[in-house]
Design a protein around this motif. Structure first.
Motif, PDB file in Angstrom:
ATOM      1  N   ASP A  19       1.100  -1.278   0.085  1.00 14.70           N
ATOM      2  CA  ASP A  19       0.036  -0.266   0.023  1.00 14.70           C
ATOM      3  C   ASP A  19       0.427   1.019   0.129  1.00 14.70           C
ATOM      4  O   ASP A  19       0.588   2.152  -0.650  1.00 14.70           O
ATOM      5  CB  ASP A  19      -1.235  -0.193   1.378  1.00 14.70           C
ATOM      6  CG  ASP A  19      -2.139  -0.761   1.153  1.00 14.70           C
ATOM      7  OD1 ASP A  19      -1.874  -1.689   0.356  1.00 14.70           O
ATOM      8  OD2 ASP A  19      -2.547  -1.438   2.034  1.00 14.70           O
ATOM      9  N   ASP A  20       1.954   1.362   0.705  1.00 12.96           N
ATOM     10  CA  ASP A  20       3.253   2.588   1.089  1.00 12.96           C
ATOM     11  C   ASP A  20       3.364   2.788  -1.043  1.00 12.96           C
ATOM     12  O   ASP A  20       3.419   3.043  -0.682  1.00 12.96           O
ATOM     13  CB  ASP A  20       3.834   2.034   1.669  1.00 12.96           C
ATOM     14  CG  ASP A  20       3.663   2.197   2.756  1.00 12.96           C
ATOM     15  OD1 ASP A  20       2.596   3.616   3.525  1.00 12.96           O
ATOM     16  OD2 ASP A  20       4.326   1.759   4.260  1.00 12.96           O
ATOM     17  N   VAL A  21       4.314   1.486  -1.473  1.00  9.37           N
ATOM     18  CA  VAL A  21       4.406   1.218  -2.270  1.00  9.37           C
ATOM     19  C   VAL A  21       3.521   2.143  -3.361  1.00  9.37           C
ATOM     20  O   VAL A  21       3.698   2.822  -4.215  1.00  9.37           O
ATOM     21  CB  VAL A  21       4.574  -0.143  -2.926  1.00  9.37           C
ATOM     22  CG1 VAL A  21       4.804   0.435  -4.718  1.00  9.37           C
ATOM     23  CG2 VAL A  21       5.729  -0.673  -2.104  1.00  9.37           C
ATOM     24  N   LEU A  22       2.306   2.131  -3.507  1.00  5.75           N
ATOM     25  CA  LEU A  22       0.727   2.510  -4.317  1.00  5.75           C
ATOM     26  C   LEU A  22       1.538   4.557  -3.826  1.00  5.75           C
ATOM     27  O   LEU A  22       1.212   4.768  -5.415  1.00  5.75           O
ATOM     28  CB  LEU A  22      -0.047   2.108  -4.194  1.00  5.75           C
ATOM     29  CG  LEU A  22      -0.317   0.354  -4.385  1.00  5.75           C
ATOM     30  CD1 LEU A  22      -1.861  -0.519  -4.034  1.00  5.75           C
ATOM     31  CD2 LEU A  22       0.002   0.142  -6.586  1.00  5.75           C
ATOM     32  N   ASP A  23       1.645   4.856  -3.106  1.00  5.01           N
ATOM     33  CA  ASP A  23       1.119   6.148  -2.364  1.00  5.01           C
ATOM     34  C   ASP A  23       3.018   6.594  -3.124  1.00  5.01           C
ATOM     35  O   ASP A  23       2.740   7.612  -3.194  1.00  5.01           O
ATOM     36  CB  ASP A  23       0.660   6.261  -1.059  1.00  5.01           C
ATOM     37  CG  ASP A  23      -0.469   5.671  -0.274  1.00  5.01           C
ATOM     38  OD1 ASP A  23      -1.005   5.000  -1.392  1.00  5.01           O
ATOM     39  OD2 ASP A  23      -0.276   5.075   0.946  1.00  5.01           O
ATOM     40  N   VAL A  24       3.516   6.208  -2.979  1.00  5.33           N
ATOM     41  CA  VAL A  24       4.904   6.468  -1.932  1.00  5.33           C
ATOM     42  C   VAL A  24       4.822   7.203  -4.463  1.00  5.33           C
ATOM     43  O   VAL A  24       5.228   7.941  -5.258  1.00  5.33           O
ATOM     44  CB  VAL A  24       5.769   6.299  -3.249  1.00  5.33           C
ATOM     45  CG1 VAL A  24       6.642   4.706  -3.058  1.00  5.33           C
ATOM     46  CG2 VAL A  24       6.670   7.155  -2.291  1.00  5.33           C
ATOM     47  N   LEU A  25       4.246   6.124  -5.167  1.00  2.00           N
ATOM     48  CA  LEU A  25       4.772   5.821  -7.287  1.00  2.00           C
ATOM     49  C   LEU A  25       3.640   6.975  -7.320  1.00  2.00           C
ATOM     50  O   LEU A  25       3.845   7.894  -8.353  1.00  2.00           O
ATOM     51  CB  LEU A  25       3.958   4.984  -8.004  1.00  2.00           C
ATOM     52  CG  LEU A  25       4.810   3.657  -7.336  1.00  2.00           C
ATOM     53  CD1 LEU A  25       4.373   2.299  -8.172  1.00  2.00           C
ATOM     54  CD2 LEU A  25       6.178   4.422  -8.474  1.00  2.00           C
ATOM     55  N   ARG A  26       2.170   7.456  -6.687  1.00  5.27           N
ATOM     56  CA  ARG A  26       1.293   7.965  -6.651  1.00  5.27           C
ATOM     57  C   ARG A  26       2.156   9.493  -6.437  1.00  5.27           C
ATOM     58  O   ARG A  26       1.697  10.897  -7.402  1.00  5.27           O
ATOM     59  CB  ARG A  26       0.743   7.672  -6.292  1.00  5.27           C
ATOM     60  CG  ARG A  26      -0.690   9.530  -6.485  1.00  5.27           C
ATOM     61  CD  ARG A  26      -2.046   9.523  -5.838  1.00  5.27           C
ATOM     62  NE  ARG A  26      -1.073   9.441  -4.034  1.00  5.27           N
ATOM     63  CZ  ARG A  26      -1.370  10.576  -4.174  1.00  5.27           C
ATOM     64  NH1 ARG A  26      -0.881  11.775  -4.433  1.00  5.27           N
ATOM     65  NH2 ARG A  26      -0.216  11.595  -2.392  1.00  5.27           N
ATOM     66  N   LEU A  27       3.052   9.861  -5.688  1.00  5.17           N
ATOM     67  CA  LEU A  27       3.396  10.752  -5.271  1.00  5.17           C
ATOM     68  C   LEU A  27       4.293  11.075  -5.792  1.00  5.17           C
ATOM     69  O   LEU A  27       4.113  12.535  -6.591  1.00  5.17           O
ATOM     70  CB  LEU A  27       4.233  11.195  -3.956  1.00  5.17           C
ATOM     71  CG  LEU A  27       4.669  11.920  -3.363  1.00  5.17           C
ATOM     72  CD1 LEU A  27       4.201  13.310  -2.811  1.00  5.17           C
ATOM     73  CD2 LEU A  27       5.600  11.410  -1.592  1.00  5.17           C
ATOM     74  N   ALA A  28       5.131  10.541  -6.544  1.00  4.58           N
ATOM     75  CA  ALA A  28       6.452  10.370  -7.294  1.00  4.58           C
ATOM     76  C   ALA A  28       6.112  10.885  -8.444  1.00  4.58           C
ATOM     77  O   ALA A  28       6.582  11.685  -9.375  1.00  4.58           O
ATOM     78  CB  ALA A  28       7.429   9.222  -7.388  1.00  4.58           C
ATOM     79  N   ALA A  29       4.398  10.614  -8.951  1.00  2.00           N
ATOM     80  CA  ALA A  29       4.170  11.388 -10.766  1.00  2.00           C
ATOM     81  C   ALA A  29       2.980  11.967 -10.365  1.00  2.00           C
ATOM     82  O   ALA A  29       3.295  12.344 -11.287  1.00  2.00           O
ATOM     83  CB  ALA A  29       2.882   9.813 -10.924  1.00  2.00           C
ATOM     84  N   GLY A  30       2.693  12.753  -9.198  1.00  2.00           N
ATOM     85  CA  GLY A  30       2.100  13.933  -9.583  1.00  2.00           C
ATOM     86  C   GLY A  30       3.498  15.326  -8.958  1.00  2.00           C
ATOM     87  O   GLY A  30       4.241  14.849  -9.594  1.00  2.00           O
ATOM     88  N   GLU A  31       2.163  16.465  -9.021  1.00  2.00           N
ATOM     89  CA  GLU A  31       3.068  17.755  -9.241  1.00  2.00           C
ATOM     90  C   GLU A  31       4.122  17.735  -7.650  1.00  2.00           C
ATOM     91  O   GLU A  31       3.358  16.981  -6.950  1.00  2.00           O
ATOM     92  CB  GLU A  31       2.233  19.210  -9.779  1.00  2.00           C
ATOM     93  CG  GLU A  31       1.740  18.764 -10.660  1.00  2.00           C
ATOM     94  CD  GLU A  31       2.732  18.730 -11.961  1.00  2.00           C
ATOM     95  OE1 GLU A  31       4.082  19.756 -11.984  1.00  2.00           O
ATOM     96  OE2 GLU A  31       2.407  18.092 -13.155  1.00  2.00           O
ATOM     97  N   PRO A  32       5.055  17.911  -7.931  1.00  2.00           N
ATOM     98  CA  PRO A  32       6.092  18.091  -5.735  1.00  2.00           C
ATOM     99  C   PRO A  32       5.520  18.993  -5.466  1.00  2.00           C
ATOM    100  O   PRO A  32       4.814  20.023  -5.566  1.00  2.00           O
ATOM    101  CB  PRO A  32       7.627  18.880  -6.877  1.00  2.00           C
ATOM    102  CG  PRO A  32       7.088  18.784  -8.314  1.00  2.00           C
ATOM    103  CD  PRO A  32       6.048  18.194  -8.933  1.00  2.00           C
TER     104      PRO A  32
END
Length: 360
Positions: free
Chosen positions: A212-225
């Motif tokens: 679940d943390d993997v999904l969240d950090v991928l979403r964070l990295a793919a989004g705008e800073p």
């Protein structure tokens, strides 16, 4: 217009979950899911494009859909399952597929962000390695083959791409061992064995990151800073804390069989040959020397804090696998008593000392 996100490796469990997760973000307009095989799971409203990233056709997919964000999840250890394939096909997808994808991204005028799933296996595993790896630590023994070598090569190609396209924000996420209820990795298969072979004389330190943390950090990295963060660079991703392999076995309630290293290597080859588990040489090195990484960059620069610690991640994984051959409490008590007697203490003192140490 919102973001157009392309995700590779969509037929695998993690890729499919991320496709369904990222399409819920309000800033995302469309999600293009890519894999060489049809996914066995639903992808929500995402558009699935069946294409092999080892082929030049991936460039047409980027152009036709005006993709601006690429999340590359097709770098894998190749455990059996959808999209896994043979060892040679997995290596070609990891290395040749990444080269083709990066070549397509380099020519694309619309791509502005690239996120690559990598692994802490790039640090290798040797007795002379440091106790804790940072993102800039050079391994004493670089991987000689397998998935670990693939990950090293992939990262080298990504660095070259970043130099050629400085206008693209590139984020490489080096994940510790990924576990959770849906984990389908080689390490998850190892922990699911009724009896776990270990290397005699070694009790390695391990780190885990929850899926679940993997999904969240991928979403964070793919989004705008976000303000005060930077969604580019290379980051170690792991839950807080470490667990010894012996602690993992006890919490699973599974007995271990300590073997000399040559015997473990032979057993691993036999298990791999019959398809029980992908007991690869890099996994044997992990189960011998362990691996721990520093995650301050993840928190301070990327701005990500995992919801699960290493221990909590393993506990969630253990619950999903059910009880082992023996109750975990009995396994722990037996190990503590034997250890106490070997050290010349009474069994009761050994158990109390172990419990006190665990609390600390």
């Amino acid at each position: 217009m919102g973001k157009v996100v392309l995700v590779t490796g969509a037929a695998r469990q993690l890729g499919g979950r991320f496709v369904r997760r990222v399409q819920r973000d309000p800033e995302v307009e469309r999600v293009i899911a890519v894999d060489a095989v049809a996914p066995p799971h639903g992808l929500g409203s995402a558009e699935f494009v069946r294409t092999d990233i080892r082929q030049s056709s991936i460039a047409r997919v980027l152009a036709e859909h005006a993709v601006d964000t690429v999340v590359h999840l097709a770098v894998t250890g190749g455990s059996p399952g959808p999209g896994g394939g043979t060892g040679s096909a997995v290596k070609e997808t990891n290395v040749i597929g990444t080269m083709q994808l990066l070549g397509a991204c380099q020519k694309s005028p619309t791509v502005r962000r690239l996120v690559v799933k990598s692994s802490t296996y790039v640090y290798g595993g040797a007795s002379r390695d440091p106790a804790v790896f940072t993102e800039t630590t050079q391994s004493k023994s670089l991987p000689a083959g397998g998935f670990a070598k693939d990950a090293v090569e992939v990262e080298s190609y990504v660095r070259g791409f970043a130099r050629r396209r400085p206008d693209v924000a590139v984020c490489v996420l080096r994940f510790a061992n990924i576990l959770g209820p849906y984990a389908d990795s080689a390490l998850a298969e190892y922990f699911s064995m009724s009896v776990m072979p270990t290397v005699l004389g070694y009790d390695p330190r391990l780190q885990f990151v929850h899926e679940d943390d993997v999904l969240d950090v991928l979403r964070l990295a793919a989004g705008e800073p976000q303000r005060g963060t930077l969604n580019s660079g290379t980051f170690n991703i792991a839950g807080d804390g470490v667990l010894l392999l012996s602690q993992c076995a006890r919490r699973l309630g599974r007995p271990t069989v300590p073997l000399l290293l040559p015997a473990v290597t032979w057993v691993g080859s036999a298990l791999r040959a019959v398809g029980v588990t992908d007991f690869s040489p890099e996994q044997i090195r992990l189960l011998t020397h362990g691996r721990v990484v520093e995650t301050s960059q993840m928190r301070e620069v990327l701005g990500f804090k995992p919801m699960y610690t290493t221990a909590e991640t393993f506990a969630d994984f253990a619950r999903s696998r059910g009880t082992g051959l023996l109750p975990p409490e009995r396994v722990g008590q037996a190990v503590d008593r034997v250890g106490a007697m070997l050290n010349g203490h009474s069994p009761d003192v050994g158990v109390a000392g172990a419990e006190e140490g665990a609390q600390r």
